[in-house]
Write a protein that holds these residues in place. Structure first.
Motif, short mmCIF file in Angstrom:
data_model
loop_
_atom_site.label_atom_id
_atom_site.label_comp_id
_atom_site.label_asym_id
_atom_site.label_seq_id
_atom_site.Cartn_x
_atom_site.Cartn_y
_atom_site.Cartn_z
N ARG A 51 41.18 52.40 2.85
CA ARG A 51 41.68 51.35 3.29
C ARG A 51 41.31 49.97 2.50
O ARG A 51 40.18 49.96 1.88
N ALA A 52 42.16 49.34 2.31
CA ALA A 52 42.04 47.89 1.36
C ALA A 52 41.03 47.03 2.09
O ALA A 52 40.75 47.07 3.25
N ASP A 53 40.33 46.26 1.35
CA ASP A 53 39.33 45.41 1.70
C ASP A 53 39.90 44.41 2.57
O ASP A 53 40.95 44.08 2.18
N VAL A 54 39.26 43.64 3.43
CA VAL A 54 39.70 42.56 4.26
C VAL A 54 38.92 41.40 4.00
O VAL A 54 37.53 41.43 3.97
N MET A 55 39.40 40.12 3.44
CA MET A 55 38.40 39.27 3.06
C MET A 55 37.61 39.34 2.05
O MET A 55 36.47 38.93 2.30
N GLY A 56 37.90 40.37 1.21
CA GLY A 56 36.78 40.75 0.08
C GLY A 56 35.64 41.66 0.55
O GLY A 56 34.80 41.79 -0.05
N VAL A 57 36.02 42.18 1.85
CA VAL A 57 34.80 43.02 2.56
C VAL A 57 35.16 44.30 2.70
O VAL A 57 36.40 44.48 3.18
N ASP A 58 34.58 45.30 2.43
CA ASP A 58 34.92 46.81 2.99
C ASP A 58 35.41 46.60 4.35
O ASP A 58 34.71 46.11 5.37
N PHE A 59 36.25 47.47 4.97
CA PHE A 59 36.94 47.52 6.19
C PHE A 59 35.88 47.64 7.28
O PHE A 59 35.76 47.11 8.12
N MET A 83 32.73 33.78 14.43
CA MET A 83 31.30 33.32 14.37
C MET A 83 30.53 34.36 14.02
O MET A 83 29.51 34.13 13.14
N ALA A 84 30.62 35.54 14.71
CA ALA A 84 29.69 36.50 14.54
C ALA A 84 29.90 37.17 13.21
O ALA A 84 28.77 37.59 12.41
N ARG A 85 31.12 37.35 12.61
CA ARG A 85 31.44 37.79 11.48
C ARG A 85 30.97 36.98 10.29
O ARG A 85 30.34 37.45 9.35
N PHE A 86 30.78 35.61 10.43
CA PHE A 86 30.35 34.70 9.62
C PHE A 86 28.88 34.84 9.50
O PHE A 86 28.30 34.91 8.47
N GLY A 87 28.38 35.29 10.70
CA GLY A 87 27.00 35.40 10.70
C GLY A 87 26.48 36.49 10.12
O GLY A 87 25.49 36.57 9.25
N PHE A 88 27.12 37.73 10.07
CA PHE A 88 26.66 38.96 9.55
C PHE A 88 27.28 39.06 8.13
O PHE A 88 26.41 39.61 7.40
N LEU A 89 28.38 38.43 7.97
CA LEU A 89 28.90 38.95 6.59
C LEU A 89 29.09 37.57 5.53
O LEU A 89 29.26 37.52 4.55
N GLY A 90 29.24 36.42 6.33
CA GLY A 90 29.35 35.45 5.45
C GLY A 90 30.89 34.89 5.36
O GLY A 90 31.11 34.24 4.26
N VAL A 91 31.62 35.60 5.93
CA VAL A 91 33.09 35.17 5.71
C VAL A 91 33.69 35.09 7.13
O VAL A 91 33.32 35.64 8.13
N SER A 92 34.82 34.34 6.97
CA SER A 92 35.26 33.90 8.65
C SER A 92 36.66 33.47 8.53
O SER A 92 37.20 33.00 7.17
N ASP A 93 37.58 33.60 9.24
CA ASP A 93 38.86 33.19 9.29
C ASP A 93 38.96 31.65 9.34
O ASP A 93 39.78 30.80 8.85
N ALA A 94 38.12 31.06 10.47
CA ALA A 94 38.08 29.71 10.78
C ALA A 94 36.92 28.86 10.40
O ALA A 94 35.84 29.81 10.01
N SER A 95 36.50 27.66 10.17
CA SER A 95 35.22 27.06 9.96
C SER A 95 34.20 27.46 11.24
O SER A 95 34.87 27.22 12.28
N PRO A 96 33.22 28.06 10.81
CA PRO A 96 32.13 28.14 12.01
C PRO A 96 31.87 26.94 12.65
O PRO A 96 31.52 27.12 14.08
N TRP A 97 31.94 25.70 12.23
CA TRP A 97 31.60 24.66 12.96
C TRP A 97 32.70 24.57 13.89
O TRP A 97 32.40 23.99 15.08
N HIS A 98 33.81 24.55 13.61
CA HIS A 98 35.02 24.41 14.42
C HIS A 98 34.93 25.46 15.64
O HIS A 98 35.07 24.90 16.77
N GLY A 99 34.63 26.69 15.35
CA GLY A 99 34.36 27.65 16.42
C GLY A 99 33.36 27.21 17.31
O GLY A 99 33.41 27.56 18.47
N LEU A 100 32.27 26.81 16.55
CA LEU A 100 31.08 26.38 17.62
C LEU A 100 31.50 25.33 18.48
O LEU A 100 31.07 25.31 19.52
#
Length: 266
Positions: free
Chosen positions: A60-68, A223-240
């Motif tokens: 499986r290809a990486d997603v957002m530069g991260v292993d699936f 937000m959880a994905r940003f917290g654990f991996l440092g990548v996200s679809d949207a800005s974590p501040w916007h999500g907050l």
């Protein structure tokens, strides 16, 4: 009327003893069946990872530069956490209403917001325990670390409070288990699964991307994905900001329903 006459609150601004006892009751309630409330979510999360690992393998290809598998791991953790937070408050209130002992919660001198906080205490405590247990499993199996611990913690606590609040609303509205099951199956489960848990929202067609961004659970997963991996679809501040706004609305309505006794009093 003196302060000792019936109907006058005698505990000051906050009934700390009553609030503490209600919160502790909710915590003891799920700890008494820890096999179902703590161990079962770990097994469920493990099954999700196993199925996706077997289905896609390592090709499986990486997603957002991260292993699936690393990409979906925080989503699975967060989805499990919020589902358990919802189940904790909703089951507690619905069971009390069906058995007729909800009066034990309504009669003590607790303000509506104290009842709300007491129930949410159990939901947040259960969510934190489930999150830690699942993360330890992910750390052992995948070597999953935490890129931004404070963001990860904020996602878990806000997610537990938000879904715990929705659980209170659903349980107040429902008068029997069938209604509660319908709310879970047709509202909570779709919100959880259609929130980017297993995919990036950027991979969706434009129309579905717009719909996804109207789902508050998407921002919790992101937000959880940003917290654990440092990548996200949207800005974590916007999500907050979105989650805090949604949380205020849900808890505000929950407080109002408890204050008025909506569908709680005979």
């Amino acid at each position: 009327m003196t302060m000792y006459e019936m109907g006058v609150r005698r505990f000051g601004a906050v009934n700390w003893m009553g609030l503490r006892m209600l919160g502790w009751r909710e915590i003891r309630r799920f700890l008494a069946v820890w096999q179902q409330t703590v161990l079962a979510p770990l097994i469920t999360a493990g099954l999700f990872l196993t199925v996706f690992a077997l289905a896609f393998g390592r090709n499986r290809a990486d997603v957002m530069g991260v292993d699936f598998l690393h990409f979906i791991a925080p989503g699975i953790l967060m989805m499990t956490v919020i589902q358990n937070a919802f189940a904790n408050t909703s089951s507690s209130i619905v069971i009390a209403k069906v058995q007729g002992n909800i009066v034990d919660t309504l009669m003590p001198p607790l303000a509506p917001w104290e009842i709300l906080v007491g129930y949410l205490t159990g939901a947040v405590a259960r969510a934190l325990i489930v999150a830690v247990v699942i993360w330890l499993g992910l750390f052992v199996v995948l070597g999953q670390g935490i890129a931004h611990p404070m963001w990860a913690l904020a996602a878990v606590i806000l997610g537990a409070a938000f879904l715990g609040g929705l659980g209170i609303l659903a349980a107040v509205f429902a008068d029997k288990f069938d209604q509660m099951a319908a709310i879970t199956n047709f509202i909570i489960t779709p919100l959880s699964f259609l929130s980017g848990t297993f995919y990036s929202a950027k991979a969706l067609p434009p129309a579905f991307q717009i719909l996804t961004h109207y789902n508050p659970v998407f921002y919790l997963i992101d937000m959880a994905r940003f917290g654990f991996l440092g990548v996200s679809d949207a800005s974590p501040w916007h999500g907050l900001a979105v989650i805090c706004a949604a949380l205020v609305l849900v808890l505000g309505l929950g407080w109002y329903w408890l204050r008025t006794g909506y569908r709680m009093k005979p």
